[in-house]
Design a protein around this motif. Sequence first.
Motif, PDB file in Angstrom:
ATOM      1  N   PHE A 156     -23.073  32.733  17.701  1.00  0.00           N
ATOM      2  CA  PHE A 156     -22.384  32.176  16.548  1.00  0.00           C
ATOM      3  C   PHE A 156     -23.040  30.859  16.163  1.00  0.00           C
ATOM      4  O   PHE A 156     -23.845  30.296  16.902  1.00  0.00           O
ATOM      5  N   SER A 157     -22.668  30.354  14.987  1.00  0.00           N
ATOM      6  CA  SER A 157     -23.158  29.052  14.523  1.00  0.00           C
ATOM      7  C   SER A 157     -22.012  28.288  13.883  1.00  0.00           C
ATOM      8  O   SER A 157     -21.276  28.844  13.053  1.00  0.00           O
ATOM      9  N   PHE A 158     -21.852  27.016  14.274  1.00  0.00           N
ATOM     10  CA  PHE A 158     -20.875  26.149  13.622  1.00  0.00           C
ATOM     11  C   PHE A 158     -21.538  25.402  12.468  1.00  0.00           C
ATOM     12  O   PHE A 158     -22.760  25.208  12.455  1.00  0.00           O
ATOM     13  N   TYR A 159     -20.708  24.956  11.535  1.00  0.00           N
ATOM     14  CA  TYR A 159     -21.216  24.242  10.365  1.00  0.00           C
ATOM     15  C   TYR A 159     -20.360  23.022  10.074  1.00  0.00           C
ATOM     16  O   TYR A 159     -19.186  22.970  10.447  1.00  0.00           O
ATOM     17  N   VAL A 160     -20.963  22.055   9.397  1.00  0.00           N
ATOM     18  CA  VAL A 160     -20.210  20.919   8.878  1.00  0.00           C
ATOM     19  C   VAL A 160     -19.871  21.211   7.423  1.00  0.00           C
ATOM     20  O   VAL A 160     -20.432  22.112   6.801  1.00  0.00           O
ATOM     21  N   VAL A 161     -18.951  20.431   6.873  1.00  0.00           N
ATOM     22  CA  VAL A 161     -18.461  20.686   5.521  1.00  0.00           C
ATOM     23  C   VAL A 161     -19.585  20.685   4.494  1.00  0.00           C
ATOM     24  O   VAL A 161     -19.656  21.567   3.632  1.00  0.00           O
ATOM     25  N   ASP A 162     -20.470  19.713   4.586  1.00  0.00           N
ATOM     26  CA  ASP A 162     -21.539  19.612   3.591  1.00  0.00           C
ATOM     27  C   ASP A 162     -22.452  20.834   3.598  1.00  0.00           C
ATOM     28  O   ASP A 162     -22.962  21.247   2.544  1.00  0.00           O
ATOM     29  N   ASP A 163     -22.673  21.412   4.780  1.00  0.00           N
ATOM     30  CA  ASP A 163     -23.479  22.640   4.855  1.00  0.00           C
ATOM     31  C   ASP A 163     -22.839  23.760   4.051  1.00  0.00           C
ATOM     32  O   ASP A 163     -23.503  24.454   3.266  1.00  0.00           O
ATOM     33  N   VAL A 164     -21.548  23.963   4.255  1.00  0.00           N
ATOM     34  CA  VAL A 164     -20.857  25.071   3.603  1.00  0.00           C
ATOM     35  C   VAL A 164     -20.743  24.821   2.095  1.00  0.00           C
ATOM     36  O   VAL A 164     -20.900  25.746   1.289  1.00  0.00           O
ATOM     37  N   LYS A 165     -20.476  23.581   1.711  1.00  0.00           N
ATOM     38  CA  LYS A 165     -20.461  23.252   0.283  1.00  0.00           C
ATOM     39  C   LYS A 165     -21.808  23.565  -0.354  1.00  0.00           C
ATOM     40  O   LYS A 165     -21.878  24.071  -1.487  1.00  0.00           O
ATOM     41  N   SER A 166     -22.886  23.289   0.358  1.00  0.00           N
ATOM     42  CA  SER A 166     -24.224  23.577  -0.155  1.00  0.00           C
ATOM     43  C   SER A 166     -24.433  25.076  -0.345  1.00  0.00           C
ATOM     44  O   SER A 166     -25.002  25.511  -1.358  1.00  0.00           O
ATOM     45  N   PHE A 167     -23.951  25.882   0.607  1.00  0.00           N
ATOM     46  CA  PHE A 167     -24.051  27.337   0.459  1.00  0.00           C
ATOM     47  C   PHE A 167     -23.303  27.798  -0.796  1.00  0.00           C
ATOM     48  O   PHE A 167     -23.786  28.659  -1.539  1.00  0.00           O
ATOM     49  N   PHE A 168     -22.114  27.259  -1.009  1.00  0.00           N
ATOM     50  CA  PHE A 168     -21.319  27.619  -2.179  1.00  0.00           C
ATOM     51  C   PHE A 168     -22.080  27.287  -3.464  1.00  0.00           C
ATOM     52  O   PHE A 168     -22.149  28.100  -4.395  1.00  0.00           O
ATOM     53  N   LYS A 169     -22.638  26.092  -3.523  1.00  0.00           N
ATOM     54  CA  LYS A 169     -23.366  25.666  -4.727  1.00  0.00           C
ATOM     55  C   LYS A 169     -24.588  26.543  -4.972  1.00  0.00           C
ATOM     56  O   LYS A 169     -24.854  26.950  -6.109  1.00  0.00           O
ATOM     57  N   GLN A 170     -25.331  26.839  -3.908  1.00  0.00           N
ATOM     58  CA  GLN A 170     -26.521  27.670  -4.053  1.00  0.00           C
ATOM     59  C   GLN A 170     -26.172  29.081  -4.509  1.00  0.00           C
ATOM     60  O   GLN A 170     -26.960  29.731  -5.214  1.00  0.00           O
ATOM     61  N   ALA A 171     -24.996  29.560  -4.120  1.00  0.00           N
ATOM     62  CA  ALA A 171     -24.575  30.904  -4.514  1.00  0.00           C
ATOM     63  C   ALA A 171     -24.105  30.952  -5.965  1.00  0.00           C
ATOM     64  O   ALA A 171     -23.944  32.041  -6.523  1.00  0.00           O
ATOM     65  N   GLY A 172     -23.867  29.785  -6.566  1.00  0.00           N
ATOM     66  CA  GLY A 172     -23.461  29.744  -7.968  1.00  0.00           C
ATOM     67  C   GLY A 172     -22.031  29.312  -8.212  1.00  0.00           C
ATOM     68  O   GLY A 172     -21.606  29.223  -9.363  1.00  0.00           O
ATOM     69  N   PHE A 173     -21.278  29.043  -7.153  1.00  0.00           N
ATOM     70  CA  PHE A 173     -19.880  28.657  -7.320  1.00  0.00           C
ATOM     71  C   PHE A 173     -19.765  27.249  -7.910  1.00  0.00           C
ATOM     72  O   PHE A 173     -20.587  26.367  -7.640  1.00  0.00           O
ATOM     73  N   THR A 174     -18.725  27.053  -8.708  1.00  0.00           N
ATOM     74  CA  THR A 174     -18.417  25.746  -9.283  1.00  0.00           C
ATOM     75  C   THR A 174     -16.994  25.361  -8.891  1.00  0.00           C
ATOM     76  O   THR A 174     -16.301  26.113  -8.190  1.00  0.00           O
ATOM     77  N   GLN A 175     -16.551  24.194  -9.350  1.00  0.00           N
ATOM     78  CA  GLN A 175     -15.192  23.714  -9.034  1.00  0.00           C
ATOM     79  C   GLN A 175     -14.938  23.793  -7.525  1.00  0.00           C
ATOM     80  O   GLN A 175     -13.868  24.225  -7.079  1.00  0.00           O
ATOM     81  N   ILE A 176     -15.920  23.391  -6.746  1.00  0.00           N
ATOM     82  CA  ILE A 176     -15.820  23.503  -5.288  1.00  0.00           C
ATOM     83  C   ILE A 176     -14.865  22.447  -4.743  1.00  0.00           C
ATOM     84  O   ILE A 176     -15.002  21.255  -5.035  1.00  0.00           O
TER      85      ILE A 176
END
Length: 204
Positions: A156-176
Motif C-alpha cells: 500500500f501507499s499513504f499520501y498527504v493531502v497535497d498529493d491527493v489534491k494534485s491527483f484531482f487537479k491533474q484528472a480535471g476536477f475543479t471546486q476541490i
Amino acid sequence: MEEQADLNILTQETKINVLPPKSTIIFKLLETLDLKTDTKTLEIGPGGTEHLPYLFQKAENIVYFGASNEPALIKPVLNDKIENKQIQFAKITDEKLDFQDAFFDCCFTVNTIYFWPDPLTYLLEIYRVLKPGGKMHLAFVEKKFGGHLPWTQLDFSFYVVDDVKSFFKQAGFTQIGVKEMTETVKDKEGKETNRPFIVISGEK
C-alpha cells in the motif's frame, strides 16, 4: 392559486435527514453527501453493504453501483431497508470501469487509494464516467496518521493531502475541497478511540 401551491409542495424533492448509525469513516462520509432524487451513485471498492440502508435514506430513488476488483467477495448484509432498491456490482478490470461516459452523478470511495497502483489513472477513469457537474468524494487516512492501521503490512501507499489534491487537479476536477473529520474505531483491546481522516471532493 392555493391548489397550485399544494401541487408544488407535493412535487418538491423530499430529503430524509437521518443521523448515521455508526461513527466510522464510511458513514461519516455518506453523511456529508448532498444527494438528490434519482441520483446515480458509484462506490469504488465497497467492502460490504452495511452502509447502503443509510445511503438510500439520503434521497428518493437512489441508484447504487459498486465497482470492485473482486465483486463476488462483497458480503451482503441482509436488510429489509435495501430490498427492492436498485443495487448492482461490477468488476474493475485493468483499472477500467465498465460504464459509459458521463453516467454517474456521484462517486465515492473509502480507504482504497492506498492500494491503487496509479491514483491518477483511477481518478481519470472516475472523471470519465461522471456527468458534467458530477462529484467525486475520496476519504482516506493521511500519511502521518497511518502507521497503526491494520493493513500497513500489505502492499500500500499513504499520501498527504497535497498529493491527493494534485491527483484531482491533474484528472480535471475543479471546486476541490478538503474536509478534516474523525471516525470512532476500536483498538486491539476493544477500546474506542477517535482517528482523524480526510475527505477530498472535486467536481467535473
